[in-house]
Structure formats: structure tokens, C-alpha cells
Design an enzyme around this catalytic site. Structure first.
Site, short mmCIF file in Angstrom:
data_model
loop_
_atom_site.label_atom_id
_atom_site.label_comp_id
_atom_site.label_asym_id
_atom_site.label_seq_id
_atom_site.Cartn_x
_atom_site.Cartn_y
_atom_site.Cartn_z
N HIS A 150 -27.28 8.08 42.31
CA HIS A 150 -27.15 6.90 43.17
C HIS A 150 -25.73 6.33 43.08
O HIS A 150 -25.46 5.45 42.27
CB HIS A 150 -28.18 5.86 42.74
CG HIS A 150 -28.27 4.65 43.60
ND1 HIS A 150 -27.63 4.52 44.81
CD2 HIS A 150 -28.94 3.47 43.41
CE1 HIS A 150 -27.91 3.33 45.34
NE2 HIS A 150 -28.69 2.68 44.51
N CYS B 20 -26.35 -1.85 47.77
CA CYS B 20 -26.84 -0.48 47.93
C CYS B 20 -27.06 -0.08 49.38
O CYS B 20 -27.29 1.09 49.67
CB CYS B 20 -28.14 -0.29 47.15
SG CYS B 20 -27.94 -0.47 45.37
#
Length: 378
Positions: free
Chosen positions: A330, A88
């Protein structure tokens, strides 16, 4: 006054972000990245020779997506391309990697950012058995799924369901407001008819209490829900970087310093804490010196745990002022690069004076944090 070889972001664009299976579902990671790269190049006047394209990606098809997208964006065959995976944090890691070459003396423009197409991510198989992800840590170390890790962190810090829901509600309200007033328009590049983020929803704040707990067996009764967690999404973001000496009259964000630090893999959501603390200490900066802060809001509990440890209030107006990943979505490999695009809009496009500082940070699976400190130059 920044040094001549300080990397400066002079253009920053992103695609809309759409939930997995939604408006961007038929586009590959390379398709999405190509649009963001092309938009950055079109916006850039501070130099034309491109030295490299560096993109972060987590769960794509493999191969070198950056090279494919660079060619598809019309760049010369001499421009190489590199794809990196820091989960991430990949998008910000790619920007840092590109910036390091500039700081080392290569004065050519670089495009960097991240991309993820959750909708087209391949099924992975080991020993004939499909699996959702590769290990974040080796045998003998904790290796929780990020969702379970966020629930564990909520229980550890006694972060209530009400507090998490309130934070998620703020993210949606802020993002809905910014979308309605056109606050995202200048950073977005339309692609295949999609021209706005589909994640922010005005009704979510009133619905959050209805979401069931994802882990009702947790020691705190389960406070994590789909409503106070991000949604897997598709999207891409890219920036153009040049050395300060070559930016001409173009305003931008100078990359002052970065930090990437490991933490307990059992609690990966705390990764931003040591990264930001290290970054602030080595630059003699405090959070009071920051005008804008972007943290990848993977989960309300994770963001709250990190912000609290950094001495920031739940409703600090500087943190994700236009909403974050809880509302926007996301796209794993892109999200940390989206944070830099957001800083560019909040500071450079908004006319913040030279010397204004902003911070981008993200937690990473396996127990890592990545952070970068930027400063407006004009």
C-alpha cells in the site's frame, strides 16, 4: 456512446510496488513518479500537447512533486503540475481532478496518478516533537489511527480472525498466480533494476495463523494482525487521459462518473460504501453491471466490511481478481491510482468488449470514500 468531452484513459502504467525499506528504498517520490509518467507518455499516441500533470501524495517531502516529476520526465516547462492530498484516495482524486478539466472543455492530454515513497518520507515535527501523521479530524471528533479504526470495525461487524485471514490469503494467492503468469508485466515499468512486485508471497497463506493480534486488548480479543493488514510500501502509478473525441483508434477506459462522500471519522474504512452507493444511484447502475471491481485493500477487515454492505461476497471473483493491496502493498498516495491501472489491464488490455464497466474505490483517513465508474471504449 460517450460524449466527445468524456475523459478517456488511453494509457496506464505503474512501477513495481516494494515494501518500505525494500527494493525501491533509495528512490524519492519524484523518482518513482517520473518513471510512471514517462512510461505513460511513451505509450500514448492520442495527442501530444500535455495540459497538466496531477499527482496524489500523502507523506512526501512537500513542495510540488508533480511539477518536479513532470520536468524530470522531459515535459516542456510550460506544463505546470499539481500535487494533491486526499490521503489514501489521493491517486484516484488526482485522476478525477485531471478528468474534470477535460470534461470542462480543455482538450489537452493530461497525466494523473499518485506516488508514495514511504522509505524516504520525512520525519515531521511540531513543537519540537516528532509525530507520525497530521490529524484526520479536529478536536472533538474521533480521530483514530487507520489500524486501530480497522480493528474497531472488525469488532463492530464481528468479522472473525479466520474470515480476515481467508481474505488475505486469497489476495496473496491471486497476486502470486498473476505475477507467475506475467499478468502484471504489461502495466509495469522497470526502475533501477526492479521489475516485479515484491509483496505477493506464496507462503503467506500458510503463515497467517501464526501472526499475533495487534490489539489483544480489543473487545473481540484482537483479530487484526500484520498478516491480514497491508504493508507500507513504495510505488507510483499514472494514467494518460484525453477527451473521447481525440482518442483516435486508441482503446481506453471512459470515466463515466465519480463520487466522493464523507462518513463517520470513527469508522473511516466504511468510506467506499456511501461513495459507491451514490455513484451507482446517479448512473442507474448496480453491482451486477460491473465486470471488474478494485478496492484498496488496506485491511482485510475494512475491505470485508465495505464489500458486505455493498452486497458483494467475500470471494467475489470480480473484486481484486489479481490480488490487491494486502498482497501487493500500500503506497498510500499511489494505491487508488494503482486500482485504475489494474482496471485498465483487466478490461482494456484483456480485450473486454466496448461497454464493459469497472469500478475503483478507496477508503480515506478522516472518514471519506472516493469512487469512480469506468467503461471500455474501442
Amino acid at each position: 456512446m460517450v460524449e466527445p468531452n468524456t475523459p478517456v484513459v488511453v494509457a496506464a502504467r505503474r512501477t513495481p510496488i516494494a515494501v518500505k525499506g525494500g527494493a525501491l528504498a533509495d528512490l524519492t517520490a519524484a523518482d518513482l513518479a517520473t518513471a510512471a509518467i514517462r512510461a505513460c507518455l511513451d505509450d500514448t499516441t492520442a495527442g501530444t500537447e500535455v495540459g497538466d500533470v496531477v499527482l496524489g501524495n500523502c507523506m512526501g517531502p512537500g513542495g510540488n512533486i508533480a511539477r518536479v516529476a513532470a520536468l524530470a520526465a522531459g515535459l516542456d516547462v510550460a506544463v505546470p503540475g499539481m500535487t494533491i492530498d486526499r490521503q489514501c484516495g489521493s491517486g484516484l482524486a488526482a485522476i478525477i481532478t485531471a478528468a474534470e478539466a477535460i470534461r470542462a472543455g480543455d482538450d489537452r492530454l493530461r497525466i494523473a496518478g499518485g506516488v508514495e515513497s514511504c522509505s524516504t518520507a520525512p520525519t515531521r515535527i511540531a513543537g519540537g516533537v516528532p509525530y507520525a501523521r497530521a490529524p484526520f479530524a479536529p478536536p472533538g471528533h474521533p480521530d483514530p489511527d487507520m489500524v486501530r479504526a480497522a480493528q474497531d470495525l472488525a469488532a463492530k461487524d464481528a468479522i472473525s480472525r479466520e474470515r480476515q485471514d481467508a481474505y488475505a490469503a486469497r489476495s496473496h494467492r491471486r497476486a502470486v498466480h498473476t505475477r507467475e503468469i506475467g499478468g502484471f508485466d504489461a502495466e509495469l515499468v522497470a526502475i533501477r533494476g526492479a521489475n516485479e512486485d515484491t509483496g505477493p508471497r506464496a507462503r503467506i497463506p500458510d503463515m497467517l495463523a501464526r501472526f499475533p493480534a495487534l490489539f489483544p486488548d480489543a473487545e473481540d480479543g484482537g483479530t487484526l494482525t500484520a498478516g491480514n493488514s497491508c504493508r507500507d510500501s513504495d510505488g507510483a502509478a499514472a494514467v494518460a487521459l484525453v477527451p473521447a473525441a481525440h482518442r483516435g483508434d486508441a482503446p481506453g477506459l471512459a470515466l463515466i462518473a465519480t463520487a466522493t462522500v464523507g462518513c463517520d471519522p470513527a469508522l473511516p474504512g466504511l468510506g467506499p460504501v456511501p461513495a459507491v452507493e451514490h455513484l451507482l444511484a446517479k448512473t442507474d447502475t448496480t453491482t451486477a453491471d460491473l465486470a471488474a471491481i478494485e478496492i484498496v485493500e488496506a485491511f482485510a477487515a475494512q475491505a470485508l466490511a465495505a464489500l458486505t454492505r455493498l452486497g458483494l461476497a467475500d470471494d467475489d471473483p470480480r473484486v481484486c481478481a489479481d490480488g490487491g493491496a494486502l498482497a501487493l502493498g500500500h503506497p498510500w498516495g499511489a494505491s487508488a491510482a494503482v486500482s485504475v491501472v489494474r482496471l485498465f489491464s483487466r478490461l482494456v488490455r484483456a480485450g473486454a468488449p466496448a461497454g464493459t464497466r469497472g469500478l475503483a474505490t478507496a477508503a480515506v483517513g478522516g472518514g471519506l470514500g472516493v469512487a469512480a465508474l469506468f467503461e471500455v471504449v474501442r
